[in-house]
Write an enzyme that holds these catalytic residues in place. Structure first.
Site, PDB file in Angstrom:
ATOM      1  N   GLU A  66      -5.268  -8.572   0.818  1.00 51.81           N
ATOM      2  CA  GLU A  66      -5.912  -8.191   2.086  1.00 51.81           C
ATOM      3  C   GLU A  66      -7.372  -7.895   1.825  1.00 51.81           C
ATOM      4  O   GLU A  66      -7.712  -7.192   0.890  1.00 51.81           O
ATOM      5  CB  GLU A  66      -5.326  -6.901   2.681  1.00 51.81           C
ATOM      6  CG  GLU A  66      -4.051  -7.046   3.433  1.00 51.81           C
ATOM      7  CD  GLU A  66      -3.591  -5.717   4.044  1.00 51.81           C
ATOM      8  OE1 GLU A  66      -4.431  -4.858   4.403  1.00 51.81           O
ATOM      9  OE2 GLU A  66      -2.367  -5.556   4.145  1.00 51.81           O
ATOM     10  N   GLU A 122       0.807  -1.220   0.000  1.00 49.54           N
ATOM     11  CA  GLU A 122       0.000   0.000   0.000  1.00 49.54           C
ATOM     12  C   GLU A 122       0.843   1.276   0.000  1.00 49.54           C
ATOM     13  O   GLU A 122       0.845   2.039   0.978  1.00 49.54           O
ATOM     14  CB  GLU A 122      -0.954   0.002   1.204  1.00 49.54           C
ATOM     15  CG  GLU A 122      -1.895  -1.194   1.239  1.00 49.54           C
ATOM     16  CD  GLU A 122      -2.872  -1.155   2.411  1.00 49.54           C
ATOM     17  OE1 GLU A 122      -2.712  -0.301   3.284  1.00 49.54           O
ATOM     18  OE2 GLU A 122      -3.781  -1.983   2.433  1.00 49.54           O
TER      19      GLU A 122
HETATM   20  O1  IFM Z   1      -4.109  -2.968   9.262  1.00 49.59           O
HETATM   21  C1  IFM Z   1      -4.081  -2.474   7.963  1.00 49.59           C
HETATM   22  C2  IFM Z   1      -2.921  -3.060   7.192  1.00 49.59           C
HETATM   23  O2  IFM Z   1      -1.724  -2.827   7.828  1.00 49.59           O
HETATM   24  C3  IFM Z   1      -2.861  -2.464   5.811  1.00 49.59           C
HETATM   25  N1  IFM Z   1      -4.118  -2.540   5.137  1.00 49.59           N
HETATM   26  C4  IFM Z   1      -5.303  -2.133   5.856  1.00 49.59           C
HETATM   27  C5  IFM Z   1      -5.352  -2.796   7.213  1.00 49.59           C
HETATM   28  C6  IFM Z   1      -6.609  -2.346   7.975  1.00 49.59           C
HETATM   29  O3  IFM Z   1      -6.587  -0.987   8.202  1.00 49.59           O
END
Ligand code: IFM
Length: 459
Positions: free
Chosen positions: A364, A167
């Site tokens: 994710e 990210e």
């Molecule tokens: O916890 C975070 C993660 O580190 C990166 N993506 C989003 C998740 C939830 O906010």
């Protein structure tokens, strides 16, 4: 009644975590300081002053956590390496104790039959590199490539899947524009330069790793948001164009299409200048990838702010104080994020349609809810099951419509340090009691284990 669905053979079911969110042991094993140590220890930066000092104590409990993953039928575990554990000052020789920790973890995973999937950078920049200018300076990209090559040389005999960055939008814009994340800086120009150097570091790292082991898989993980205008009013459409530019196209275009979009350059060069963009960077950033990781949580619906609306500009969108994100009325998770499983379908199909994308993974997706262990010793998190069920189905629809999606990793394996929210937001399919470190598999974890076992969803 929903239909039973089956995913393609070999589809990977996994869980994801990140080093600072779970490891703890921040002062052990020769680990250096990271920007998140500094940030979390600065009063007022995180909820209740929470830090990752102990987190889930995974540094010591990794073997138990791998055993838990076996119970959950996890076949792939996506975790990140702590750069300051491996290079305490962000440069030079690797720290042998840091390497030994990841050796142990990787070996434990392999023994358990779980595929290790490494993310090289999930936000814990060595503080020494931030002190030298951080991501807004070009040298950090070079340091990242050196670090990547050095750890790759130690783990590539056992790890085949390498993600450079998690990210980059968050690292750049939450870190340097809004300052809600470490290093907590509020300088839009620095954020734009940071985004470029993150992607440059990605490209340099891919080149270094691929030249050593062309047979392995390399990629990046982006957090993508379907973005739409609240109405067809030209001002709203332009707001959506700008937010889509900063959230999605700023990364997808240079990485997958070899150049920044003209409209985005027109938006951002007046803010950041263009001196950080050098000849040859485009090519470096656009090196071919084997995998694109997509993190998906919600959709943006935006409009040009109405004169009478009471809103707080999202200062992680630069030059966009006149843009308002609106709520559409859908239910929200504990993060306040609207639940929109169709958005996952929309973003996956868009990437497949608009870009020459490599195979994708959802690296994710998940939801925070205020879970607690009940009197029966269980965590009944039906809301998370419903959330995941909807999103898994959306992914399945995307596959049916031609998207080459190869796997799905739930965020997160266990409740952990949710950045500025501290331990107050629980994303795990395993509950963690921060006081005792007791792990309890939630109902969603049991349900996930069944999904993974049958490679699909029951009716
Ligand atoms: O916890 C975070 C993660 O580190 C990166 N993506 C989003 C998740 C939830 O906010």
């Amino acid at each position: 009644m929903t239909d039973a669905i089956t995913f393609p053979e070999g589809f990977a079911w996994g869980t994801a975590t990140a080093s600072y969110q779970i490891e703890g042991a921040v002062a052990e094993g020769g680990r250096g300081r990271s920007i998140w140590d500094t940030f979390a220890h600065t009063p007022g930066r995180t909820r209740s002053g929470d830090t990752g000092d102990v987190a889930c104590d995974h540094y010591h409990r990794y073997a138990d956590d791998v055993a838990l993953m076996r119970e959950l039928n996890v076949d792939t575990y996506r975790f990140s390496l702590a750069w300051p554990r491996l290079q305490p000052n962000g440069r030079g020789e690797l720290n042998p104790e840091g390497v030994a920790f990841y050796d142990r973890l990787v070996d434990e995973l392999l023994t358990a039959g779980i595929r290790p999937w490494v993310t090289l950078y999930h936000w814990d920049l060595p503080q020494a590199l931030e002190d030298a200018g951080g991501w807004p300076v070009r040298d950090t990209a070079l340091r990242f490539a050196d670090y990547a090559a050095a750890v790759h040389a130690r783990l590539a005999d056992r790890v085949a899947d390498w993600t450079t960055l998690n990210e980059p939008w968050c690292s750049a814009f939450l870190g340097y524009a809004s300052g809600h994340h470490a290093p907590g800086i509020q300088d839009p120009a620095a954020a734009v330069r940071a985004a470029h150097h993150l992607m440059l570091g990605h490209g340099l790292a891919v080149e270094a790793m691929r030249s050593a082991r062309p047979d392995l898989r390399y990629g990046i993980t982006l957090n993508l948001y379907p973005t739409e205008a609240a109405t067809d009013d030209p001002a709203d459409l332009d707001a959506a164009r700008r937010v889509d530019g900063q959230s999605n196209r700023l990364y997808l275009d240079p990485i997958l299409a070899g150049r920044y979009p003209d409209d985005l350059l027109a938006d951002l060069v007046p803010i950041a200048g263009g001196e950080h963009l050098r000849d040859g960077d485009d090519k470096q950033i656009a090196l071919p990838l084997d995998v694109l990781g997509v993190n998906y949580y919600s959709r943006h619906v935006v409009r040009a702010a109405r004169p009478d609306s009471d809103y707080t500009p999202n200062d992680a969108w630069v030059g966009a104080a006149d843009i308002e994100k609106i709520r559409t009325g859908k239910p929200v998770t504990a993060m306040g994020w609207e639940i929109d499983d169709q958005g996952l379908y929309d973003i996956l199909t868009r990437v497949a349609r608009d870009y020459a994308a490599p195979p994708m993974y959802v690296t994710e997706n998940g939801a925070a809810y205020p879970d607690a262990v009940g009197p029966d010793g269980r965590v009944h998190d039906q809301q998370r099951i419903d959330y995941l069920d909807g999103h898994f189905r959306a992914a399945h629809r995307a596959i049916a419509d031609g998207v080459d999606l190869r796997g799905y990793f739930v965020w997160s394996l266990m409740d952990n340090f949710e950045w500025a929210w501290g331990y107050d937001r629980r994303f795990g399919i395993v509950h963690v009691d921060s006081a005792t470190q007791q792990r309890t598999i939630k109902d969603s974890g049991r349900w996930f284990a069944e999904v993974a076992r049958r490679n699909g969803l029951p009716a």
